[in-house]
Motif scaffolding. Structure first.
Motif, PDB file in Angstrom:
ATOM      1  N   GLU A 166      37.480  36.768  55.488  1.00  0.00           N
ATOM      2  CA  GLU A 166      37.906  35.759  55.035  1.00  0.00           C
ATOM      3  C   GLU A 166      37.508  35.296  54.617  1.00  0.00           C
ATOM      4  OE1 GLU A 166      38.153  37.417  58.693  1.00  0.00           O
ATOM      5  OE2 GLU A 166      36.156  36.650  58.191  1.00  0.00           O
ATOM      6  N   GLU A 167      35.678  34.986  53.461  1.00  0.00           N
ATOM      7  CA  GLU A 167      34.871  34.566  52.436  1.00  0.00           C
ATOM      8  C   GLU A 167      35.014  35.451  50.997  1.00  0.00           C
ATOM      9  OE1 GLU A 167      30.907  33.193  53.808  1.00  0.00           O
ATOM     10  OE2 GLU A 167      32.179  32.688  55.818  1.00  0.00           O
ATOM     11  N   ALA A 168      36.064  36.251  51.659  1.00  0.00           N
ATOM     12  CA  ALA A 168      35.749  37.256  50.026  1.00  0.00           C
ATOM     13  C   ALA A 168      36.744  36.341  49.407  1.00  0.00           C
ATOM     14  CB  ALA A 168      36.579  38.838  50.410  1.00  0.00           C
ATOM     15  N   ARG A 169      36.121  36.237  47.521  1.00  0.00           N
ATOM     16  CA  ARG A 169      37.371  35.724  46.776  1.00  0.00           C
ATOM     17  C   ARG A 169      37.454  36.850  45.615  1.00  0.00           C
ATOM     18  NH1 ARG A 169      38.892  33.148  51.149  1.00  0.00           N
ATOM     19  NH2 ARG A 169      37.988  31.564  51.243  1.00  0.00           N
ATOM     20  N   ALA A 170      38.415  36.743  44.935  1.00  0.00           N
ATOM     21  CA  ALA A 170      38.429  37.702  43.368  1.00  0.00           C
ATOM     22  C   ALA A 170      39.093  36.221  42.486  1.00  0.00           C
ATOM     23  CB  ALA A 170      38.723  39.111  43.702  1.00  0.00           C
ATOM     24  N   SER A 171      39.429  36.676  41.818  1.00  0.00           N
ATOM     25  CA  SER A 171      40.039  35.521  40.494  1.00  0.00           C
ATOM     26  C   SER A 171      40.129  36.187  39.582  1.00  0.00           C
ATOM     27  CB  SER A 171      39.741  34.254  40.160  1.00  0.00           C
ATOM     28  OG  SER A 171      38.956  34.118  39.759  1.00  0.00           O
ATOM     29  N   VAL A 172      42.350  36.804  38.152  1.00  0.00           N
ATOM     30  CA  VAL A 172      41.298  37.260  37.629  1.00  0.00           C
ATOM     31  C   VAL A 172      42.544  36.483  36.327  1.00  0.00           C
ATOM     32  CG1 VAL A 172      43.087  39.674  36.108  1.00  0.00           C
ATOM     33  CG2 VAL A 172      42.201  40.018  39.014  1.00  0.00           C
ATOM     34  N   GLY A 173      41.365  36.304  35.352  1.00  0.00           N
ATOM     35  CA  GLY A 173      41.087  35.557  34.666  1.00  0.00           C
ATOM     36  C   GLY A 173      42.053  36.030  33.070  1.00  0.00           C
ATOM     37  N   THR A 174      41.747  37.363  33.249  1.00  0.00           N
ATOM     38  CA  THR A 174      42.508  37.709  31.769  1.00  0.00           C
ATOM     39  C   THR A 174      43.007  39.569  32.884  1.00  0.00           C
ATOM     40  OG1 THR A 174      41.192  36.747  30.635  1.00  0.00           O
ATOM     41  CG2 THR A 174      41.698  38.958  29.491  1.00  0.00           C
ATOM     42  N   PHE A 175      43.946  39.902  31.931  1.00  0.00           N
ATOM     43  CA  PHE A 175      44.479  41.153  32.628  1.00  0.00           C
ATOM     44  C   PHE A 175      45.148  41.708  31.095  1.00  0.00           C
ATOM     45  CE2 PHE A 175      48.345  43.347  34.923  1.00  0.00           C
ATOM     46  CZ  PHE A 175      47.827  44.498  34.930  1.00  0.00           C
ATOM     47  N   LEU A 176      44.457  42.622  30.165  1.00  0.00           N
ATOM     48  CA  LEU A 176      44.425  43.579  28.842  1.00  0.00           C
ATOM     49  C   LEU A 176      44.757  44.275  28.858  1.00  0.00           C
ATOM     50  CD1 LEU A 176      41.632  42.395  26.826  1.00  0.00           C
ATOM     51  CD2 LEU A 176      44.130  41.119  27.210  1.00  0.00           C
ATOM     52  N   VAL A 177      45.978  44.718  28.808  1.00  0.00           N
ATOM     53  CA  VAL A 177      46.922  46.438  28.401  1.00  0.00           C
ATOM     54  C   VAL A 177      47.132  46.892  27.340  1.00  0.00           C
ATOM     55  CG1 VAL A 177      48.830  47.688  29.632  1.00  0.00           C
ATOM     56  CG2 VAL A 177      47.777  46.103  30.656  1.00  0.00           C
ATOM     57  N   ASP A 178      46.121  47.953  27.095  1.00  0.00           N
ATOM     58  CA  ASP A 178      46.366  48.783  25.850  1.00  0.00           C
ATOM     59  C   ASP A 178      46.345  50.450  25.824  1.00  0.00           C
ATOM     60  OD1 ASP A 178      46.729  49.367  22.805  1.00  0.00           O
ATOM     61  OD2 ASP A 178      44.513  49.169  22.731  1.00  0.00           O
ATOM     62  N   GLY A 179      48.124  50.634  25.756  1.00  0.00           N
ATOM     63  CA  GLY A 179      48.185  51.983  26.498  1.00  0.00           C
ATOM     64  C   GLY A 179      47.748  52.140  27.621  1.00  0.00           C
ATOM     65  N   ALA A 180      46.989  53.546  27.396  1.00  0.00           N
ATOM     66  CA  ALA A 180      46.612  53.695  28.883  1.00  0.00           C
ATOM     67  C   ALA A 180      45.918  53.260  29.576  1.00  0.00           C
ATOM     68  CB  ALA A 180      46.382  55.449  28.353  1.00  0.00           C
ATOM     69  N   ASP A 181      44.843  51.986  28.989  1.00  0.00           N
ATOM     70  CA  ASP A 181      44.212  51.186  29.341  1.00  0.00           C
ATOM     71  C   ASP A 181      44.398  50.005  29.669  1.00  0.00           C
ATOM     72  OD1 ASP A 181      41.757  53.551  29.440  1.00  0.00           O
ATOM     73  OD2 ASP A 181      41.720  53.641  26.920  1.00  0.00           O
ATOM     74  N   ALA A 182      44.064  49.536  30.829  1.00  0.00           N
ATOM     75  CA  ALA A 182      43.247  48.335  30.813  1.00  0.00           C
ATOM     76  C   ALA A 182      42.029  47.335  31.224  1.00  0.00           C
ATOM     77  CB  ALA A 182      45.059  48.222  32.378  1.00  0.00           C
ATOM     78  N   VAL A 183      41.987  46.261  30.922  1.00  0.00           N
ATOM     79  CA  VAL A 183      40.601  45.283  31.261  1.00  0.00           C
ATOM     80  C   VAL A 183      41.102  44.031  32.022  1.00  0.00           C
ATOM     81  CG1 VAL A 183      39.466  44.288  30.394  1.00  0.00           C
ATOM     82  CG2 VAL A 183      39.856  46.232  29.270  1.00  0.00           C
ATOM     83  N   LEU A 184      40.620  43.149  32.800  1.00  0.00           N
ATOM     84  CA  LEU A 184      40.804  42.730  33.525  1.00  0.00           C
ATOM     85  C   LEU A 184      39.548  42.054  34.015  1.00  0.00           C
ATOM     86  CD1 LEU A 184      42.818  45.790  35.808  1.00  0.00           C
ATOM     87  CD2 LEU A 184      43.222  43.665  36.635  1.00  0.00           C
ATOM     88  N   MET A 185      39.514  40.691  33.803  1.00  0.00           N
ATOM     89  CA  MET A 185      38.145  40.098  33.769  1.00  0.00           C
ATOM     90  C   MET A 185      38.179  39.134  35.011  1.00  0.00           C
ATOM     91  SD  MET A 185      37.049  40.524  30.273  1.00  0.00           S
ATOM     92  CE  MET A 185      37.999  40.023  29.025  1.00  0.00           C
ATOM     93  N   GLY A 186      37.479  38.318  35.362  1.00  0.00           N
ATOM     94  CA  GLY A 186      37.563  37.484  36.426  1.00  0.00           C
ATOM     95  C   GLY A 186      35.959  36.957  37.300  1.00  0.00           C
ATOM     96  N   HIS A 187      36.607  36.655  38.588  1.00  0.00           N
ATOM     97  CA  HIS A 187      35.022  35.782  38.743  1.00  0.00           C
ATOM     98  C   HIS A 187      35.325  36.545  40.719  1.00  0.00           C
ATOM     99  CE1 HIS A 187      32.257  33.342  40.783  1.00  0.00           C
ATOM    100  NE2 HIS A 187      31.378  32.718  39.765  1.00  0.00           N
ATOM    101  N   LEU A 188      34.790  36.572  41.391  1.00  0.00           N
ATOM    102  CA  LEU A 188      33.460  37.809  42.474  1.00  0.00           C
ATOM    103  C   LEU A 188      32.825  36.936  43.310  1.00  0.00           C
ATOM    104  CD1 LEU A 188      31.951  39.520  42.742  1.00  0.00           C
ATOM    105  CD2 LEU A 188      33.582  41.028  41.699  1.00  0.00           C
TER     106      LEU A 188
END
Length: 143
Positions: free
Chosen positions: A73-95
């Motif tokens: 109930e106290e777990a949090r994750a937010s994604v602020g950036t979701f970048l995709v280039d071909g087969a690669d993806a990068v997610l950045m955020g805060h947890l």
């Protein structure tokens, strides 16, 4: 009908991964990981859910282990950036979260690099504030 680009295919798999992760759907997560996964997460022997993994079942089990050792109930994750280039993806955020055994909280930024090949995740590299997590797991006071 036009064929999806590699980036579109990657984005679709990553969105399925995020949905399965949010739902705690271990079966769906297992199906999304390739037979062998390049799993990278700074090994931390004091944190039970942070350890090497390489099979789909091991990778999918990480979610359950995290929920077992933290307060869901106290777990949090937010994604602020979701970048995709071909087969690669990068997610950045805060947890953030709270360790069940100690009642201590952890938090910080994260970056997750995923690679998708043939519709399955072959790379899962997570960069996070491992010091904050280790301190939250420890029964010793920081400082």
């Amino acid at each position: 009908m036009p064929t999806a680009s590699p980036a579109d295919a990657t984005r679709a798999v990553v969105q399925k991964f995020l949905a399965a992760r949010l739902a705690g759907d271990t079966e769906a997560l297992t199906a999304l990981f390739a037979d062998e996964v390049d799993w990278q997460l700074a090994d931390n022997p004091t944190v039970p859910w942070i350890r090497p993994r390489s099979t789909p079942a091991e990778c999918a089990a990480q979610f359950g282990e995290l929920m077992e050792h933290t307060v869901p109930e106290e777990a949090r994750a937010s994604v602020g950036t979701f970048l995709v280039d071909g087969a690669d993806a990068v997610l950045m955020g805060h947890l953030s979260g709270t360790v069940r055994a100690t009642g201590r909280s952890f938090e910080g930024p994260f970056a997750l690099r995923l690679t998708v090949e043939n519709g399955r995740i072959t790379r899962h590299h997570l960069y996070e504030n491992s010091l904050s997590i280790a301190e939250a797991v420890s029964d010793r006071k920081a400082g």
